[in-house]
Write a protein that holds these residues in place. Structure first.
Motif, PDB file in Angstrom:
ATOM      1  N   LEU A  91      -6.828  -8.356  12.661  1.00  0.00           N
ATOM      2  CA  LEU A  91      -6.286  -8.122  11.321  1.00  0.00           C
ATOM      3  C   LEU A  91      -6.035  -9.436  10.587  1.00  0.00           C
ATOM      4  CD1 LEU A  91      -3.843  -5.097  11.610  1.00  0.00           C
ATOM      5  CD2 LEU A  91      -5.568  -5.442   9.849  1.00  0.00           C
ATOM      6  N   LYS A  92      -5.526 -10.428  11.284  1.00  0.00           N
ATOM      7  CA  LYS A  92      -5.295 -11.724  10.650  1.00  0.00           C
ATOM      8  C   LYS A  92      -6.613 -12.366  10.230  1.00  0.00           C
ATOM      9  CE  LYS A  92      -0.833 -12.774  12.766  1.00  0.00           C
ATOM     10  NZ  LYS A  92      -0.054 -13.709  13.628  1.00  0.00           N
ATOM     11  N   GLN A  93      -7.649 -12.225  11.061  1.00  0.00           N
ATOM     12  CA  GLN A  93      -8.959 -12.735  10.671  1.00  0.00           C
ATOM     13  C   GLN A  93      -9.529 -11.976   9.476  1.00  0.00           C
ATOM     14  OE1 GLN A  93     -11.432 -12.526  14.145  1.00  0.00           O
ATOM     15  NE2 GLN A  93     -10.271 -14.086  15.270  1.00  0.00           N
ATOM     16  N   THR A 152      -7.696  -3.774   5.038  1.00  0.00           N
ATOM     17  CA  THR A 152      -7.426  -5.206   4.852  1.00  0.00           C
ATOM     18  C   THR A 152      -8.648  -5.925   4.304  1.00  0.00           C
ATOM     19  OG1 THR A 152      -5.822  -5.175   6.663  1.00  0.00           O
ATOM     20  CG2 THR A 152      -6.692  -7.315   6.011  1.00  0.00           C
ATOM     21  N   LEU A 153      -9.817  -5.638   4.866  1.00  0.00           N
ATOM     22  CA  LEU A 153     -11.056  -6.257   4.384  1.00  0.00           C
ATOM     23  C   LEU A 153     -11.340  -5.863   2.938  1.00  0.00           C
ATOM     24  CD1 LEU A 153     -13.315  -5.774   7.544  1.00  0.00           C
ATOM     25  CD2 LEU A 153     -12.483  -7.956   6.629  1.00  0.00           C
ATOM     26  N   THR A 154     -11.095  -4.597   2.599  1.00  0.00           N
ATOM     27  CA  THR A 154     -11.356  -4.125   1.240  1.00  0.00           C
ATOM     28  C   THR A 154     -10.409  -4.775   0.244  1.00  0.00           C
ATOM     29  OG1 THR A 154     -12.050  -1.990   2.168  1.00  0.00           O
ATOM     30  CG2 THR A 154     -11.628  -2.079  -0.186  1.00  0.00           C
ATOM     31  N   VAL A 155      -9.128  -4.877   0.603  1.00  0.00           N
ATOM     32  CA  VAL A 155      -8.151  -5.516  -0.287  1.00  0.00           C
ATOM     33  C   VAL A 155      -8.496  -6.983  -0.490  1.00  0.00           C
ATOM     34  CG1 VAL A 155      -5.733  -6.181  -0.552  1.00  0.00           C
ATOM     35  CG2 VAL A 155      -6.307  -3.898   0.278  1.00  0.00           C
ATOM     36  N   GLU A 180      -8.160   0.969  13.223  1.00  0.00           N
ATOM     37  CA  GLU A 180      -9.465   0.781  12.595  1.00  0.00           C
ATOM     38  C   GLU A 180      -9.373   0.889  11.076  1.00  0.00           C
ATOM     39  OE1 GLU A 180      -8.789   2.818  15.010  1.00  0.00           O
ATOM     40  OE2 GLU A 180      -9.951   2.133  16.745  1.00  0.00           O
ATOM     41  N   ALA A 181      -8.606   1.871  10.604  1.00  0.00           N
ATOM     42  CA  ALA A 181      -8.430   2.024   9.163  1.00  0.00           C
ATOM     43  C   ALA A 181      -7.678   0.832   8.576  1.00  0.00           C
ATOM     44  CB  ALA A 181      -7.682   3.321   8.860  1.00  0.00           C
ATOM     45  N   SER A 182      -6.695   0.313   9.310  1.00  0.00           N
ATOM     46  CA  SER A 182      -5.944  -0.849   8.823  1.00  0.00           C
ATOM     47  C   SER A 182      -6.848  -2.062   8.640  1.00  0.00           C
ATOM     48  CB  SER A 182      -4.814  -1.184   9.809  1.00  0.00           C
ATOM     49  OG  SER A 182      -3.886  -0.126   9.911  1.00  0.00           O
ATOM     50  N   VAL A 183      -7.765  -2.273   9.587  1.00  0.00           N
ATOM     51  CA  VAL A 183      -8.700  -3.404   9.470  1.00  0.00           C
ATOM     52  C   VAL A 183      -9.607  -3.225   8.266  1.00  0.00           C
ATOM     53  CG1 VAL A 183     -10.627  -4.589  10.578  1.00  0.00           C
ATOM     54  CG2 VAL A 183      -8.636  -3.921  11.936  1.00  0.00           C
ATOM     55  N   LEU A 184     -10.133  -2.026   8.082  1.00  0.00           N
ATOM     56  CA  LEU A 184     -11.040  -1.776   6.962  1.00  0.00           C
ATOM     57  C   LEU A 184     -10.318  -1.912   5.620  1.00  0.00           C
ATOM     58  CD1 LEU A 184     -13.846  -1.062   6.065  1.00  0.00           C
ATOM     59  CD2 LEU A 184     -13.317   1.367   6.387  1.00  0.00           C
ATOM     60  N   ALA A 207       2.045  -7.157  -3.542  1.00  0.00           N
ATOM     61  CA  ALA A 207       1.744  -7.114  -2.108  1.00  0.00           C
ATOM     62  C   ALA A 207       1.176  -5.749  -1.762  1.00  0.00           C
ATOM     63  CB  ALA A 207       2.990  -7.399  -1.274  1.00  0.00           C
ATOM     64  N   VAL A 208       0.466  -5.716  -0.641  1.00  0.00           N
ATOM     65  CA  VAL A 208      -0.073  -4.461  -0.110  1.00  0.00           C
ATOM     66  C   VAL A 208       0.473  -4.279   1.304  1.00  0.00           C
ATOM     67  CG1 VAL A 208      -2.137  -3.193   0.572  1.00  0.00           C
ATOM     68  CG2 VAL A 208      -2.183  -4.613  -1.479  1.00  0.00           C
ATOM     69  N   ILE A 209       1.128  -3.154   1.516  1.00  0.00           N
ATOM     70  CA  ILE A 209       1.643  -2.814   2.846  1.00  0.00           C
ATOM     71  C   ILE A 209       0.737  -1.740   3.434  1.00  0.00           C
ATOM     72  CG2 ILE A 209       3.554  -1.831   4.150  1.00  0.00           C
ATOM     73  CD1 ILE A 209       5.457  -3.001   2.106  1.00  0.00           C
ATOM     74  N   ILE A 210       0.118  -2.047   4.571  1.00  0.00           N
ATOM     75  CA  ILE A 210      -0.803  -1.115   5.216  1.00  0.00           C
ATOM     76  C   ILE A 210      -0.080  -0.450   6.369  1.00  0.00           C
ATOM     77  CG2 ILE A 210      -3.032  -0.883   6.373  1.00  0.00           C
ATOM     78  CD1 ILE A 210      -3.922  -3.415   4.903  1.00  0.00           C
ATOM     79  N   ALA A 211       0.197   0.831   6.225  1.00  0.00           N
ATOM     80  CA  ALA A 211       0.993   1.566   7.216  1.00  0.00           C
ATOM     81  C   ALA A 211       0.262   2.826   7.657  1.00  0.00           C
ATOM     82  CB  ALA A 211       2.359   1.918   6.641  1.00  0.00           C
TER      83      ALA A 211
END
Length: 337
Positions: free
Chosen positions: A232-234, A206-209, A200-204, A191-195
């Motif tokens: 983020l869900k999208q 998420t897209l990269t992962v 904006e960084a969280s969205v980017l 899993a990847v936890i984005i904290a």
């Protein structure tokens, strides 16, 4: 750059070890020279004293060589070839030990990274080691997760140092970059936890992962604003935690029903009182109503969907169901939530 946790030797201790080695080498050389002092000649031709032996050992090992004391017999010259010359080389190595230690550390770190990569499997990648990232790591450790299976990705130098000091493998770099996430072996993680501190960084990230893993890795992200949750869900996040909305709801609970906040904190704090936990349904429990079990089951997870037990609807346990229940934190559990 990969930073693996290690125990660092203090500078005074390292200096003391080198000094002791140098002194031991000088003393050993003096003993050899003094034992064969009859084979040496000095300019005074009155024989070598113990002080002369110390003098000759020091000037020889330091490659100064004034030439006032010289070996004259074949035995003394053989000792110089077999003992004094290797000791001189070793003494120089000790003197330039700082450079040698740097090169050795680099080689040792490469070997440690290679072994770490071979053993890394089903790990969790934490993007960001700020307040939220540290809390996520603490929650994982408190529920029994192995520290060696946690990898932190952080671009702030102070965050990198803190994560390494806490014994965590750390990738120094920006988690929005594919190369940095590949260093963390994101393709094979659990899993990847984005904290991060930026939505904006969280969205980017998420897209990269999602691009790197083709959507096969579970992504859990935290955002500040509720309006960014849908984005983020999208982008591919499986679970999104809205920190501002969650904090607001807890504040409202504290105002209208103060005892409820104590219950919530107790449930979310491992190590004391009650705790939420999850386990697989046992064979003997299949077909039974969850309310009939000895443990207090609050929900069923069936094929990835949460089935609450509230209301008049009667549910029975199916094969493969996961039970979410409240347990005494002193009891043993399979998986803590």
């Amino acid at each position: 750059m990969i930073h693996l946790p290690r125990v660092r030797q203090g500078p005074l201790r390292a200096l003391g070890v080198r000094l002791a080695l140098a002194v031991a080498l000088v003393v050993s050389t003096v003993v050899v020279i003094y034992a064969g002092r009859s084979g040496y000649r000095d300019v005074n031709e009155d024989g070598l004293t113990l002080l002369d032996c110390f003098y000759y050992a020091v000037v020889s090992l330091s490659t100064t060589g004034y030439g006032d004391i010289t070996p004259v017999t074949p035995h003394a010259r053989l000792v110089n070839i077999l003992v004094i010359t290797p000791a001189r080389v070793l003494f120089l190595i000790i003197l330039v030990g700082t450079t040698l230690e740097v090169l050795t550390d680099q080689y040792r770190n490469s070997l440690r990274v290679s072994r770490w990569r071979r053993k890394l499997k089903d790990h969790i990648v934490i993007c960001g080691y700020g307040t939220k990232g540290r809390a996520a790591v603490a929650a994982l450790l408190e529920t029994g997760y192995d520290k060696s299976r946690i990898v932190v990705v952080e671009n702030r130098p102070d965050g990198v140092r803190q994560a390494a000091a806490n014994g965590l493998a750390t990738i120094e770099g920006n988690a929005t970059r594919s190369a940095v996430l590949l260093e963390a072996d994101v393709k094979n993680c659990k899993a990847v936890i984005i904290a991060t501190d930026s939505d904006e960084a969280s969205v980017l990230i998420t897209l990269t992962v999602r691009q790197l893993t083709a959507g096969q890795v579970r992504i859990i992200a935290a955002v500040r604003e509720q309006e960014n949750s849908a984005l983020l869900k999208q982008s591919g996040a499986h679970h999104v935690i809205v920190s501002s909305a969650t904090a607001g709801r807890l504040l409202g609970l504290t105002t209208t029903a103060p005892p409820l906040i104590d219950v919530v904190e107790d449930l979310l704090t491992p190590g004391q009182g009650m705790a939420l936990a999850m386990r697989s349904a046992e064979r003997a429990e299949v077909g039974r109503n969850p309310r009939e079990l000895r443990t207090l089951v609050v929900a069923l997870i069936r094929r990835g969907k949460v089935l609450p037990l509230g209301g008049e609807q009667a549910l029975s346990i199916d094969t493969g169901d996961m039970l979410v229940y409240i347990r005494d934190d002193e009891a043993s559990v399979d998986v803590a939530v």
